[in-house]
Design a protein around this motif. Structure first.
Motif, PDB file in Angstrom:
ATOM      1  N   ILE A 108     -11.867 -33.349-122.075  1.00 63.40           N
ATOM      2  CA  ILE A 108     -12.238 -32.252-122.965  1.00 63.40           C
ATOM      3  C   ILE A 108     -13.696 -32.456-123.353  1.00 63.40           C
ATOM      4  O   ILE A 108     -14.061 -33.516-123.859  1.00 63.40           O
ATOM      5  N   SER A 109     -14.525 -31.455-123.119  1.00 68.71           N
ATOM      6  CA  SER A 109     -15.933 -31.519-123.507  1.00 68.71           C
ATOM      7  C   SER A 109     -16.181 -30.511-124.610  1.00 68.71           C
ATOM      8  O   SER A 109     -15.514 -29.476-124.688  1.00 68.71           O
ATOM      9  N   GLY A 110     -17.183 -30.821-125.460  1.00 70.53           N
ATOM     10  CA  GLY A 110     -17.499 -29.897-126.533  1.00 70.53           C
ATOM     11  C   GLY A 110     -18.532 -30.460-127.482  1.00 70.53           C
ATOM     12  O   GLY A 110     -19.273 -31.395-127.150  1.00 70.53           O
ATOM     13  N   ARG A 111     -18.559 -29.888-128.676  1.00 73.88           N
ATOM     14  CA  ARG A 111     -19.476 -30.311-129.729  1.00 73.88           C
ATOM     15  C   ARG A 111     -18.690 -30.507-131.018  1.00 73.88           C
ATOM     16  O   ARG A 111     -17.744 -29.773-131.284  1.00 73.88           O
ATOM     17  N   GLU A 112     -19.096 -31.492-131.784  1.00 72.71           N
ATOM     18  CA  GLU A 112     -18.492 -31.757-133.101  1.00 72.71           C
ATOM     19  C   GLU A 112     -16.978 -31.939-133.015  1.00 72.71           C
ATOM     20  O   GLU A 112     -16.235 -31.494-133.893  1.00 72.71           O
ATOM     21  N   LEU A 113     -16.513 -32.574-131.950  1.00 69.98           N
ATOM     22  CA  LEU A 113     -15.074 -32.775-131.759  1.00 69.98           C
ATOM     23  C   LEU A 113     -14.552 -33.845-132.706  1.00 69.98           C
ATOM     24  O   LEU A 113     -15.193 -34.874-132.913  1.00 69.98           O
ATOM     25  N   GLN A 114     -13.387 -33.587-133.264  1.00 72.03           N
ATOM     26  CA  GLN A 114     -12.719 -34.522-134.164  1.00 72.03           C
ATOM     27  C   GLN A 114     -11.236 -34.556-133.829  1.00 72.03           C
ATOM     28  O   GLN A 114     -10.627 -33.507-133.599  1.00 72.03           O
ATOM     29  N   LEU A 115     -10.660 -35.755-133.814  1.00 80.72           N
ATOM     30  CA  LEU A 115      -9.207 -35.886-133.655  1.00 80.72           C
ATOM     31  C   LEU A 115      -8.573 -35.618-135.015  1.00 80.72           C
ATOM     32  O   LEU A 115      -8.837 -36.329-135.970  1.00 80.72           O
ATOM     33  N   LYS A 116      -7.760 -34.580-135.089  1.00 79.25           N
ATOM     34  CA  LYS A 116      -7.110 -34.234-136.351  1.00 79.25           C
ATOM     35  C   LYS A 116      -5.697 -34.774-136.421  1.00 79.25           C
ATOM     36  O   LYS A 116      -5.236 -35.145-137.476  1.00 79.25           O
ATOM     37  N   THR A 117      -4.998 -34.788-135.314  1.00 79.54           N
ATOM     38  CA  THR A 117      -3.624 -35.295-135.258  1.00 79.54           C
ATOM     39  C   THR A 117      -3.529 -36.222-134.061  1.00 79.54           C
ATOM     40  O   THR A 117      -4.025 -35.899-132.986  1.00 79.54           O
ATOM     41  N   LEU A 118      -2.910 -37.362-134.262  1.00 81.34           N
ATOM     42  CA  LEU A 118      -2.685 -38.304-133.173  1.00 81.34           C
ATOM     43  C   LEU A 118      -1.323 -38.940-133.387  1.00 81.34           C
ATOM     44  O   LEU A 118      -1.142 -39.738-134.286  1.00 81.34           O
ATOM     45  N   GLY A 128       3.623 -37.859-128.419  1.00 82.20           N
ATOM     46  CA  GLY A 128       2.700 -37.317-127.439  1.00 82.20           C
ATOM     47  C   GLY A 128       1.883 -36.146-127.945  1.00 82.20           C
ATOM     48  O   GLY A 128       1.383 -35.351-127.155  1.00 82.20           O
ATOM     49  N   GLN A 129       1.712 -36.034-129.273  1.00 78.14           N
ATOM     50  CA  GLN A 129       1.006 -34.896-129.847  1.00 78.14           C
ATOM     51  C   GLN A 129      -0.412 -35.280-130.267  1.00 78.14           C
ATOM     52  O   GLN A 129      -0.621 -36.310-130.896  1.00 78.14           O
ATOM     53  N   VAL A 130      -1.372 -34.408-129.920  1.00 76.94           N
ATOM     54  CA  VAL A 130      -2.772 -34.602-130.295  1.00 76.94           C
ATOM     55  C   VAL A 130      -3.335 -33.246-130.687  1.00 76.94           C
ATOM     56  O   VAL A 130      -3.015 -32.226-130.059  1.00 76.94           O
ATOM     57  N   ALA A 131      -4.175 -33.232-131.730  1.00 77.12           N
ATOM     58  CA  ALA A 131      -4.904 -32.023-132.118  1.00 77.12           C
ATOM     59  C   ALA A 131      -6.379 -32.385-132.211  1.00 77.12           C
ATOM     60  O   ALA A 131      -6.742 -33.432-132.747  1.00 77.12           O
ATOM     61  N   VAL A 132      -7.223 -31.510-131.658  1.00 76.81           N
ATOM     62  CA  VAL A 132      -8.668 -31.711-131.659  1.00 76.81           C
ATOM     63  C   VAL A 132      -9.311 -30.469-132.256  1.00 76.81           C
ATOM     64  O   VAL A 132      -8.988 -29.344-131.862  1.00 76.81           O
ATOM     65  N   ASP A 133     -10.209 -30.666-133.217  1.00 80.19           N
ATOM     66  CA  ASP A 133     -10.993 -29.574-133.786  1.00 80.19           C
ATOM     67  C   ASP A 133     -12.436 -29.733-133.352  1.00 80.19           C
ATOM     68  O   ASP A 133     -12.905 -30.844-133.104  1.00 80.19           O
ATOM     69  N   GLY A 134     -13.178 -28.638-133.298  1.00 77.50           N
ATOM     70  CA  GLY A 134     -14.579 -28.625-132.894  1.00 77.50           C
ATOM     71  C   GLY A 134     -14.786 -27.475-131.925  1.00 77.50           C
ATOM     72  O   GLY A 134     -13.927 -26.597-131.795  1.00 77.50           O
ATOM     73  N   VAL A 135     -15.918 -27.459-131.271  1.00 79.06           N
ATOM     74  CA  VAL A 135     -16.214 -26.409-130.295  1.00 79.06           C
ATOM     75  C   VAL A 135     -15.873 -26.934-128.905  1.00 79.06           C
ATOM     76  O   VAL A 135     -16.528 -27.848-128.406  1.00 79.06           O
ATOM     77  N   VAL A 136     -14.843 -26.382-128.287  1.00 81.11           N
ATOM     78  CA  VAL A 136     -14.407 -26.806-126.957  1.00 81.11           C
ATOM     79  C   VAL A 136     -15.167 -26.005-125.914  1.00 81.11           C
ATOM     80  O   VAL A 136     -15.139 -24.769-125.927  1.00 81.11           O
ATOM     81  N   THR A 137     -15.880 -26.710-125.023  1.00 80.21           N
ATOM     82  CA  THR A 137     -16.647 -26.026-123.970  1.00 80.21           C
ATOM     83  C   THR A 137     -15.972 -26.121-122.609  1.00 80.21           C
ATOM     84  O   THR A 137     -16.221 -25.281-121.753  1.00 80.21           O
ATOM     85  N   SER A 138     -15.137 -27.143-122.391  1.00 79.28           N
ATOM     86  CA  SER A 138     -14.412 -27.218-121.122  1.00 79.28           C
ATOM     87  C   SER A 138     -13.194 -28.125-121.231  1.00 79.28           C
ATOM     88  O   SER A 138     -13.156 -29.063-122.020  1.00 79.28           O
ATOM     89  N   LEU A 139     -12.200 -27.795-120.394  1.00 78.98           N
ATOM     90  CA  LEU A 139     -10.996 -28.598-120.219  1.00 78.98           C
ATOM     91  C   LEU A 139     -10.854 -28.810-118.724  1.00 78.98           C
ATOM     92  O   LEU A 139     -10.742 -27.844-117.969  1.00 78.98           O
ATOM     93  N   VAL A 140     -10.870 -30.079-118.284  1.00 82.09           N
ATOM     94  CA  VAL A 140     -10.824 -30.375-116.856  1.00 82.09           C
ATOM     95  C   VAL A 140      -9.791 -31.467-116.605  1.00 82.09           C
ATOM     96  O   VAL A 140      -9.811 -32.515-117.260  1.00 82.09           O
ATOM     97  N   TYR A 141      -8.897 -31.196-115.653  1.00 83.19           N
ATOM     98  CA  TYR A 141      -7.969 -32.226-115.202  1.00 83.19           C
ATOM     99  C   TYR A 141      -8.605 -32.936-114.020  1.00 83.19           C
ATOM    100  O   TYR A 141      -9.027 -32.284-113.059  1.00 83.19           O
TER     101      TYR A 141
END
Length: 87
Positions: free
Chosen positions: A45-55, A60-73
């Motif tokens: 996951i690429s972006g700006r100002e990313l923060q892990l909010k839930t881990l 197996g749950q994760v939440a990320v806040d911030g500006v997401v610019t790409s998701l790549v597998y």
């Protein structure tokens, strides 16, 4: 004993709130990028100002806040005879 595969789901709201399930490991994290191992492969996951909010790796749950610019597998690297000209 075979390990049960967690269901993998992504939900992205307004490119600012990403929630997902099926995460098995947080490989790396900083405000510019997150690398996660999921039940379906490595997710970058690429972006700006990313923060892990839930881990919650137990579920197996994760939440990320911030500006997401790409998701790549990432695809696993091919091994064997036909890997290309450059190694």
């Amino acid at each position: 004993m075979e390990q049960e595969q967690l269901p993998h789901k992504l939900q992205l709201n307004e490119r600012r709130q990403l929630t997902m399930t099926g995460v098995t490991e947080v490989v790396s994290f900083d405000e510019g990028g997150v690398v996660l191992q999921t039940s379906l492969g490595t997710l970058v996951i690429s972006g700006r100002e990313l923060q892990l909010k839930t881990l919650s790796l137990d579920g197996g749950q994760v939440a990320v806040d911030g500006v997401v610019t790409s998701l790549v597998y990432e695809e696993p690297r091919q091994t064997g005879r036909w890997r290309g000209l450059f190694r």
